[in-house]
Design a protein around this motif. Structure first.
Motif, PDB file in Angstrom:
ATOM      1  N   ILE A 281       0.897  -1.148  -0.018  1.00 40.41           N
ATOM      2  CA  ILE A 281      -0.166   0.118  -0.065  1.00 40.41           C
ATOM      3  C   ILE A 281       1.051   1.155  -0.082  1.00 40.41           C
ATOM      4  O   ILE A 281       1.632   1.510   0.844  1.00 40.41           O
ATOM      5  CB  ILE A 281      -1.017   0.136   1.171  1.00 40.41           C
ATOM      6  CG1 ILE A 281      -1.766  -1.363   1.118  1.00 40.41           C
ATOM      7  CG2 ILE A 281      -1.818   1.193   1.386  1.00 40.41           C
ATOM      8  CD1 ILE A 281      -2.828  -1.427   2.142  1.00 40.41           C
ATOM      9  N   GLY A 282       0.796   2.053  -1.041  1.00 42.15           N
ATOM     10  CA  GLY A 282       1.741   3.317  -1.263  1.00 42.15           C
ATOM     11  C   GLY A 282       0.986   4.327  -0.574  1.00 42.15           C
ATOM     12  O   GLY A 282       0.029   4.745  -0.742  1.00 42.15           O
ATOM     13  N   LEU A 283       1.915   5.143   0.184  1.00 44.97           N
ATOM     14  CA  LEU A 283       1.449   6.295   0.820  1.00 44.97           C
ATOM     15  C   LEU A 283       2.401   7.436   0.137  1.00 44.97           C
ATOM     16  O   LEU A 283       3.584   7.239  -0.176  1.00 44.97           O
ATOM     17  CB  LEU A 283       1.957   6.193   2.297  1.00 44.97           C
ATOM     18  CG  LEU A 283       1.478   5.020   3.024  1.00 44.97           C
ATOM     19  CD1 LEU A 283       1.971   4.899   4.390  1.00 44.97           C
ATOM     20  CD2 LEU A 283      -0.216   4.961   2.899  1.00 44.97           C
ATOM     21  N   PRO A 284       1.574   8.634   0.087  1.00 44.24           N
ATOM     22  CA  PRO A 284       2.529   9.721  -0.614  1.00 44.24           C
ATOM     23  C   PRO A 284       3.162  10.588   0.484  1.00 44.24           C
ATOM     24  O   PRO A 284       2.977  10.670   1.400  1.00 44.24           O
ATOM     25  CB  PRO A 284       1.214  10.559  -1.118  1.00 44.24           C
ATOM     26  CG  PRO A 284       0.157  10.457  -0.110  1.00 44.24           C
ATOM     27  CD  PRO A 284       0.560   8.774   0.328  1.00 44.24           C
ATOM     28  N   SER A 285       4.149  11.310  -0.260  1.00 44.27           N
ATOM     29  CA  SER A 285       4.929  12.177   0.375  1.00 44.27           C
ATOM     30  C   SER A 285       5.756  13.000  -0.668  1.00 44.27           C
ATOM     31  O   SER A 285       6.126  12.525  -1.767  1.00 44.27           O
ATOM     32  CB  SER A 285       5.939  11.939   1.502  1.00 44.27           C
ATOM     33  OG  SER A 285       7.176  11.326   0.867  1.00 44.27           O
ATOM     34  N   PRO A 286       6.143  14.345  -0.471  1.00 37.07           N
ATOM     35  CA  PRO A 286       6.695  14.986  -1.639  1.00 37.07           C
ATOM     36  C   PRO A 286       8.268  14.556  -1.775  1.00 37.07           C
ATOM     37  O   PRO A 286       8.951  14.913  -2.852  1.00 37.07           O
ATOM     38  CB  PRO A 286       6.814  16.388  -1.287  1.00 37.07           C
ATOM     39  CG  PRO A 286       6.702  16.494   0.112  1.00 37.07           C
ATOM     40  CD  PRO A 286       5.729  15.176   0.567  1.00 37.07           C
ATOM     41  N   ASP A 287       8.848  14.011  -0.894  1.00 37.65           N
ATOM     42  CA  ASP A 287      10.229  13.612  -1.001  1.00 37.65           C
ATOM     43  C   ASP A 287      10.948  12.273  -1.131  1.00 37.65           C
ATOM     44  O   ASP A 287      12.043  11.884  -0.725  1.00 37.65           O
ATOM     45  CB  ASP A 287      11.143  14.328   0.035  1.00 37.65           C
ATOM     46  CG  ASP A 287      10.406  14.012   1.460  1.00 37.65           C
ATOM     47  OD1 ASP A 287       9.747  12.873   1.426  1.00 37.65           O
ATOM     48  OD2 ASP A 287      10.685  14.917   2.529  1.00 37.65           O
ATOM     49  N   GLY A 288       9.832  11.186  -0.930  1.00 44.05           N
ATOM     50  CA  GLY A 288      10.245   9.869  -1.117  1.00 44.05           C
ATOM     51  C   GLY A 288      10.356   9.336   0.372  1.00 44.05           C
ATOM     52  O   GLY A 288      10.569   8.039   0.532  1.00 44.05           O
ATOM     53  N   ARG A 289       9.950  10.115   1.321  1.00 45.00           N
ATOM     54  CA  ARG A 289      10.408   9.447   2.763  1.00 45.00           C
ATOM     55  C   ARG A 289       8.967   9.610   3.337  1.00 45.00           C
ATOM     56  O   ARG A 289       8.011  10.655   3.248  1.00 45.00           O
ATOM     57  CB  ARG A 289      11.154  10.559   3.506  1.00 45.00           C
ATOM     58  CG  ARG A 289      12.442  10.757   3.004  1.00 45.00           C
ATOM     59  CD  ARG A 289      13.547  10.958   4.008  1.00 45.00           C
ATOM     60  NE  ARG A 289      13.460  12.261   4.413  1.00 45.00           N
ATOM     61  CZ  ARG A 289      13.622  13.656   4.262  1.00 45.00           C
ATOM     62  NH1 ARG A 289      14.601  13.523   3.074  1.00 45.00           N
ATOM     63  NH2 ARG A 289      13.309  14.534   4.836  1.00 45.00           N
ATOM     64  N   LEU A 290       8.649   8.436   4.215  1.00 47.08           N
ATOM     65  CA  LEU A 290       7.234   8.268   4.656  1.00 47.08           C
ATOM     66  C   LEU A 290       7.250   9.009   5.740  1.00 47.08           C
ATOM     67  O   LEU A 290       8.117   9.339   6.542  1.00 47.08           O
ATOM     68  CB  LEU A 290       7.188   6.838   5.187  1.00 47.08           C
ATOM     69  CG  LEU A 290       6.968   5.879   4.015  1.00 47.08           C
ATOM     70  CD1 LEU A 290       7.009   4.262   4.676  1.00 47.08           C
ATOM     71  CD2 LEU A 290       5.506   6.121   3.266  1.00 47.08           C
ATOM     72  N   ARG A 291       5.914   9.438   6.284  1.00 45.27           N
ATOM     73  CA  ARG A 291       5.677  10.347   7.389  1.00 45.27           C
ATOM     74  C   ARG A 291       4.759   9.349   8.280  1.00 45.27           C
ATOM     75  O   ARG A 291       3.931   8.630   8.033  1.00 45.27           O
ATOM     76  CB  ARG A 291       4.644  11.612   6.920  1.00 45.27           C
ATOM     77  CG  ARG A 291       5.406  12.599   6.033  1.00 45.27           C
ATOM     78  CD  ARG A 291       6.575  13.037   6.681  1.00 45.27           C
ATOM     79  NE  ARG A 291       6.978  14.040   5.757  1.00 45.27           N
ATOM     80  CZ  ARG A 291       7.956  13.960   4.629  1.00 45.27           C
ATOM     81  NH1 ARG A 291       8.283  12.777   4.118  1.00 45.27           N
ATOM     82  NH2 ARG A 291       8.314  15.074   3.800  1.00 45.27           N
ATOM     83  N   PRO A 292       5.099   9.577   9.682  1.00 47.58           N
ATOM     84  CA  PRO A 292       4.443   8.705  10.749  1.00 47.58           C
ATOM     85  C   PRO A 292       2.981   8.803  10.694  1.00 47.58           C
ATOM     86  O   PRO A 292       2.201   8.127  10.780  1.00 47.58           O
ATOM     87  CB  PRO A 292       5.017   8.913  12.082  1.00 47.58           C
ATOM     88  CG  PRO A 292       6.323   9.613  11.790  1.00 47.58           C
ATOM     89  CD  PRO A 292       6.218  10.226  10.277  1.00 47.58           C
ATOM     90  N   ALA A 293       2.471   9.956  10.416  1.00 49.50           N
ATOM     91  CA  ALA A 293       1.103  10.426  10.502  1.00 49.50           C
ATOM     92  C   ALA A 293       0.283   9.679   9.102  1.00 49.50           C
ATOM     93  O   ALA A 293      -0.847   9.110   9.525  1.00 49.50           O
ATOM     94  CB  ALA A 293       0.809  11.742  10.305  1.00 49.50           C
ATOM     95  N   ALA A 294       0.875   9.854   8.076  1.00 50.28           N
ATOM     96  CA  ALA A 294       0.403   8.840   7.127  1.00 50.28           C
ATOM     97  C   ALA A 294       0.141   7.431   7.305  1.00 50.28           C
ATOM     98  O   ALA A 294      -0.812   6.580   6.947  1.00 50.28           O
ATOM     99  CB  ALA A 294       1.145   9.025   5.659  1.00 50.28           C
ATOM    100  N   LEU A 295       1.145   6.879   7.981  1.00 47.02           N
ATOM    101  CA  LEU A 295       1.283   5.508   8.277  1.00 47.02           C
ATOM    102  C   LEU A 295       0.460   5.061   9.128  1.00 47.02           C
ATOM    103  O   LEU A 295      -0.666   4.182   9.154  1.00 47.02           O
ATOM    104  CB  LEU A 295       2.741   5.104   8.850  1.00 47.02           C
ATOM    105  CG  LEU A 295       2.737   3.589   9.280  1.00 47.02           C
ATOM    106  CD1 LEU A 295       2.658   2.505   7.970  1.00 47.02           C
ATOM    107  CD2 LEU A 295       4.299   3.475   9.847  1.00 47.02           C
TER     108      LEU A 295
END
Lengths: 353, 353, 353, 353
Positions: free
Chosen positions: C109-123
């Protein structure tokens, strides 16, 4: 003394079986017959399906919609291939990965749209990206459309034809998740053939459970060359009943005398009745057009709470793009009384007053 | 005027549903209830299964025996592991690779014996070979026993305990394919607990369809820690019914008033009646002991032909090791009349005279 | 006469093997040794990896990064479970579904972010949604981070710890795709232990091929209880070399004398040198910070064309969110000469002048 | 001073790489080239393979024989299908279920014979049984033969043609596991084309590692329509090297100047030399004909122990049907000196004297 109006609007799968379906099970229950689908009722179903769809079809009954969808997609996508679907599709979010399981790991790729219906342009873009990646990316094989969609909307015939034409032009095959196919069909007002293979659908998950069956769906393949593979995959999935007559009997009764269409018309009519009553109230509006038997209704949280306090049951739903504020889902069904609709509408009138 | 005696001895799955089962479906068919197993009947079934097995169990109903077996084995063997079974086991030869499918490719390894029952020594030898191979061979994880076996025989309790003790000593878990569990149980004359977990069984495929249900089996796990995984795997396999009450209702009726045991006792008694009549005839003898509701009978081909000419139906069967000449399989069932048994016996008497 | 400067900036995998790696292969090529990893070099590698990571680890070499990632994820997610990743992750878009294959159908399951790094909140949001769906949705099992990321950025240590802490609090395990781990590590300037298990990483895909090996990566598991399963999965995937010494020899040479860190420092330094030169030019700017050995550079299409006309090779890249206009990717490597960087910078200067 | 004679006769995979192979790696190691097989050496290999096999072929290199076999079989058998093999086949017992993994759960069905070679009659019988079972049994799709076989024997050309003709007549496709294909080929003394597609082989696992490569095998498909699927499956399996030139370089060197045939001839000659010496001794006899580079030798346990006491290494082996007493396996290889053979023979002479 009649029963009080139903309070449960959570789903159309909280209902029981239509009396005609139960009666058909009882009627099928005499004597010994060959097992595993070699019985007369299963033969009759194959014949009847050919009449309904106006061409020879392969029809294999199963007990659940998840099984039908997963089996259908396993015919269309190999493990290293991709199936495109709406990001909200049941196959994507509600089937615990059954399509991935049955296909041996094919990838579902979700595409966005505000109303649950896929757009040809989004499909084309996604397919072109995949093809540009060569062996590094799963390769496009199929697209699946939900008719009616997860947002209770229905592809128009011309809209559907444009999408399937785009898919076929790209070399993809088309699956239709028809868990609520009857509801979509009576909305469209066309024949089953016109709504499916004549509009470019290659494989159909034909739903009956939500619309009156006890537990009966079917994979319908318009390319009968796939019949052998489907039969083997169904057995391998554990979905071939030994007493197969009891699946076929349900589906025959469902089609008999247009029970399926009559049931769906009633459910849709109840949805329209409810939509009209609710949208007449202040602060309540539709989050999606009502085209089948589901309503997505934006209403203040206080209104939803007050309705629940009166005993009504329904789900909160994540708002679609462009809709602010809380949304609830209300589902009507083949056996929902107009009294229940009116009772909910009246309660809403009270709490918004 | 009564019906003529049944002529069909091909299988116990050519029968319909017991009237008590159909009545239970009708009784369950009122009102809306929560879907997907959150209904009162499903809760009642879980409670009832705990009573029958004298301990908390996880019970998940499904519609077919293949589904039950494949789901059960998927809990016990990872994709790179081995499941040992009799070479004639249903999971090995009759389920189109469903165990391999559900387990993600685990390997079934068939072991021989003359009577359908596994021997501890053969299991130990096979496991030791696999372990000697290290990463080059799938590693032992489980053993599955068919009770009653594919040859209509029944493991004795002490025999079963020795086998499961050997398996557990090797670090393997034990599955029982109980498609005809009730028939085996009434032969043993012990409790369901004694025949399963107290004898070392970890997971049971609990059959009901062959013995009177319309379409209902269950995976019963004695280690309730596996409940979550099983529930997810069932959904993923497409075996979670939305209207789950209709599976639970069947199984509750099956257990109610010991219907399952009464049905199985009748089927077994008919098998004994038939065995006694046939073995009194010249040139006919049993190819296996009759311990449940299946007879494997060695008879001259001319006799089998003559019986078929009179309308009787049954399958030829490959002779077991050590038995010369043609063998046929005759299956009795919960609803087979004594008149049918007697008619077959009389016909056999005529054609062998 | 020296070779002309390199013109190929398409990827770090267009390079050959570092001379130290080739020499190690030659040195390993004498005599007979036990096959399948029971050789002295493989034992030495296990010991050396323990030193580098400052704790006992399980290290299993394989030839490709796709194999390492897919095997690693198969340890962390069962078929009915979900792995969360960045929407641009290599496992999501560039491995032809290998993680789905090796895991038996687990869902990425892909999560977005502008810089290729995951954010805890999205997870957290995605996991909570999945859990709210119960058996209808694949259940959360793992998160995978790319370090360096697909956008050439590097998680800071504190940023990584916050993400892994969030994952562990949710019951998820953490995989790191370290195809360019050495480049990230020298950017961070910390120990390998600090960058991995001390920061909450459970399993690492340890890349070497892009940074000087011929074909060598490794799955490194910090929980050695997973060693047996990993070894079986590797064999089953066809990734256990019979002449395993030749994988181990590469990785030993890679670690020996900090070759891996020296190579990565050079590649990163060349990236910085190129970034500084390009950003001094009019109309050229970075689309992402340069933290490893990849540059994503926004430049007019005419500039890119002009550079290609001079023979330089590099890929166009879809612009990240918030960046207008065309973007190209430029990759430096362990063996890229400063002359090549300067030649490209000079050419860019000419064409932008 | 020369090295002492080799004592290790356990396998041909304990050897290193032939000097020509290592030299080819070094020669390939200059400059940047396109990755993932778009390099000149990979193109040259495809061309060269066409010359060797006298027709266009699809050749995809991988690093291991297990990968080659599993990928090859995944092209020939769908998940609900069966692959027939010898019960001792490497794919059946030594690859940890890799064929089941790559095919998505297809079933390997082992057939017996005393010498490792399949008989047409056994194949026909097994296929007819499966077909008689309909959807209840996995359906026949392919047969795989090991050439040379696991017992060191070689199918004669006419024998092979009869088997493949039977398979094709049944609608099955034919795979050859050629881990020791070169050893079989020089025994047959025919062309590569005659030994494969002209004899009815559809897909070949072309081995090189045991015969001098560092790590290089290839799937060779004579039906080039399968090329796309194979390329996707290889990537998905993690077997596409980024620096693919280093696989192609090995295979080119292997074919160059008939290195493969020269190596195999030497290994086979050493096997004959050893066989002649051993069978001249009392109490020692061959358990199988020696036709490639493996010897299965029946010898008293005391002899085997005495040889091991002198430092010789080899495996005990389960005796083939019809051979009493202990059996050991001795394997010769491309780089085994005649001095080593003579030393073993001399030692055997001493201990049997």
């Amino acid at each position: 003394m009649s029963a009080p109006p139903r309070l449960d609007f959570t789903s159309d799968n909280v209902t029981g079986a239509a009396p005609q379906i139960l009666a058909a099970l009882a009627a099928a229950n005499h004597g010994t017959v060959a097992s595993y689908g070699a019985d007369p009722l299963s033969a009759a179903l194959a014949h009847r399906a050919g009449e309904v769809f106006e061409r020879p079809v392969t029809i294999l009954p199963v007990a659940t919609g998840t099984a039908a969808n997963a089996l259908a997609l396993s015919l269309l996508a190999r493990p290293f291939e991709a199936v495109y679907c709406h990001q909200s599709a049941h196959v994507m979010t509600d089937e615990c990965g059954a399509p991935e399981f049955y296909s041996g790991g094919a990838k579902l790729i979700g595409l966005p749209s505000p109303d649950g219906r896929l757009r040809p342009a989004a499909l084309v873009e996604a397919v072109e990206f995949a093809r540009s990646m060569g062996v590094h990316h799963v390769q496009p094989a199929a697209v699946t459309v939900s008719q009616a969609s997860e947002w209770g909307t229905v592809y128009g015939l011309e809209e559907l034809r444009q999408l399937t034409a785009a898919a076929h032009a790209l070399g993809l095959r088309v699956h239709m998740d028809g868990a609520r196919f009857a509801n979509a069909l009576v909305h469209l007002g066309c024949s089953a053939a016109a709504a499916t293979w004549r509009a470019g659908v290659d494989v159909l998950s034909f739903g009956a459970t939500k619309n009156g069956a006890l537990a009966a769906e079917a994979v319908i393949v318009f390319d009968t060359a796939l019949a052998d593979e489907l039969a083997l995959r169904r057995k391998r999935g554990g979905h071939l009943w030994s007493k197969a007559r009891f699946l076929s009997a349900q589906l025959l009764a469902y089609l008999d005398g247009d029970l399926w269409l009559r049931n769906a018309r009633h459910a849709n009519a109840m949805a329209q009745r409810l939509a009209q009553a609710l949208t007449a109230l202040p602060g309540i509006r539709l989050a999606q057009p009502v085209e089948a038997n589901e309503l997505f209704v934006a209403m203040p949280a206080t209104v939803a709470s007050a309705l629940r306090a009166e005993g009504f049951q329904f789900y909160d739903w994540p708002p679609p793009a462009g809709v602010a504020g809380p949304v609830v889902r209300l589902v009507t069904s083949y056996d929902l009384g107009a009294d229940a609709v009116d009772a909910l509408a009246a309660a809403a009138g009270r709490v918004t007053a």
